[in-house]
Design an enzyme around this catalytic site. Sequence first.
Site, PDB file in Angstrom:
ATOM      1  CG  ASN A   1     112.049 -11.244 -50.801  1.00 29.58           C
ATOM      2  OD1 ASN A   1     111.081 -11.691 -50.195  1.00 29.58           O
ATOM      3  ND2 ASN A   1     113.277 -11.458 -50.397  1.00 29.58           N
ATOM      4  CG  ASP A   2     110.638  -6.196 -50.168  1.00 24.24           C
ATOM      5  OD1 ASP A   2     110.961  -7.033 -49.306  1.00 24.24           O
ATOM      6  OD2 ASP A   2     111.387  -5.300 -50.583  1.00 24.24           O
ATOM      7  CB  VAL A   3     105.676  -7.323 -54.622  1.00 24.01           C
ATOM      8  CG1 VAL A   3     106.268  -5.941 -54.805  1.00 24.01           C
ATOM      9  CG2 VAL A   3     106.359  -8.335 -55.503  1.00 24.01           C
TER      10      VAL A   3
ATOM     11  CB  ALA B   1     111.454  -3.369 -47.908  1.00 25.02           C
TER      12      ALA B   1
END
Lengths: 96, 469
Positions: free
Chosen positions: B395-397, B436
Amino acid sequence: MDAIAIISIFVLAVFVGFEVVSKVSSTLHTPLMSGANAIHGVILVGAIIVADHSETNLELGLSLAAIVLATINMVGGFVVTDRMLEMFKPKKKGGE
Amino acid sequence: MNSTLYSLIGLAAGVAFILALKGLSHPKTARRGNLIGAFGATVATLSVFLYVTPTHSEEVGHSLPLNNFWWIIGAILIGLVVGVPAARKVEMTQMPQLVALFNGVGGGAAALVAIVEYLNLGAEATTAEVIFTVFTVVVGCVSFSGSIITFMKLQELMTTRPVVFPGGRFVIAGTLAAVLGTSVWVVAALGTTPLLVLAVLSLLFGVLFVLPVGGADVPIVISLLNAFTGLTVAASGYVLSSTLLIIAGTLVGASGTILTRLMAEAMGRSLFGTLFGAFTAKPQEASGSAEERPVRSGSADDVAILLNYARRVVIVPGFGLAVAQAQHTVRELADLMISKGIDVAYGIHPVAGRMPGHMNVLLAEANVPYDQLAEMDEVNPTFGQTDVAIVIGANDVVNPAAQTTPGCPIYGMPILEVNHASNIIFLKRSMRPGFAGIENELLYDPKTMLLFGDAKASLTKVVSALKAL
């Protein structure tokens, strides 16, 4: 040991430490961190020396606790790093 | 054994550690490097049993064997019984926690050694020795308690979000000042009570120092604490007159510092921002938290059809993939697509997983061929020509907010630019944000299709649907 010798060792080791890892690829960050982590487990050597020097039960107890922790750090660290790196070995044609 | 031979063995072990770090920096030599390090450490440990180091009060040591010999052997055995099975049995997904824990116990060991040294110093101790001892107690304790907190965050025993409380930075600054003040007191007064106070304050500081760090930044902190522990080992080496400990500790301290910086760079973070970001960032209230927004979700068949007509597919694996133990299924899917003549690559973010390089370990475990793994810089320019990007449990990446929303916690982190691909498929368990804790706009993009469910179950369905086409 005299202070100049110690400072020399320290400074040279700093540069060697900087130099050896400066070009590592991000692929190996985890194993490198884990391997470096295992290396500082040699505090075990220090723990054994203070256990030898211990004169009171308190000192001995603390030193023995340090030996247990340092052994976990050192041996566990090397074993787990090896397990990780074992998977990086080159493989031909996949297969379980 | 005489002292010259003992020192030479120590030197040899130091050289082994340099070769170990050097080897660990290259994929081909990494395993051998680690074994060289283990060999050096074993030889060094055996050598202390054959040479008695003199104490401060006596010029020449007593005769062999060491005092408390059987106690020492027993303690080592306990360490082996605890450490080896833990290292052997740990799931690869839980690797970062274990490294954090091992680092913590190492820091704890260094602190304990320093406390015993301190009790032993006696009146002839030089000021330098006292200062180094106090340094080891402080930094060792910080490393110990800090590592325990990172362990708890990674194991999700506590929240992975930054923990910030009102006036937090003043509390931290106050604790640091108290640690420094007490250090001076300990050096000046040479008493057991001040040392105890110092140890407790240092432990507290370690906790406070790591609490505000967000989950995604935890690996950087582990690396930093690793470097700290290295320095404490070097300081112990000074007090115990052990060249080996000075070399080993300094090496780890220096390489750990560089590694910390490299990791921070890979994540596009400054070290300062990582440690203190939570205090300077404007409080990001969960933007429209409970608000329902339309997303396009599809079935396994829809995904299979999309893949069947694709020419190039990039798979972006994240930690969710590993949690679902879906590495083997994803390889099966990739093999199937390759057999259909589709160009397949894995786009690996440097910090995919919970630690830099973690995803490479996890995929290697599933026998994914090394040459299919593309690093971020290689794969990013190709997304424009990519028909489908499959994001599995990441998700965050891939969150474009890292490029578009200044002030969001991951702003500036390099991402895999899957938003440039023609189609994006997200395999997700739920709409929960990533590690995050940030909302991902890409999920609402019209060219995004969501396939909800456990990654492994979903992938299995996609594989059989694709086979049927």
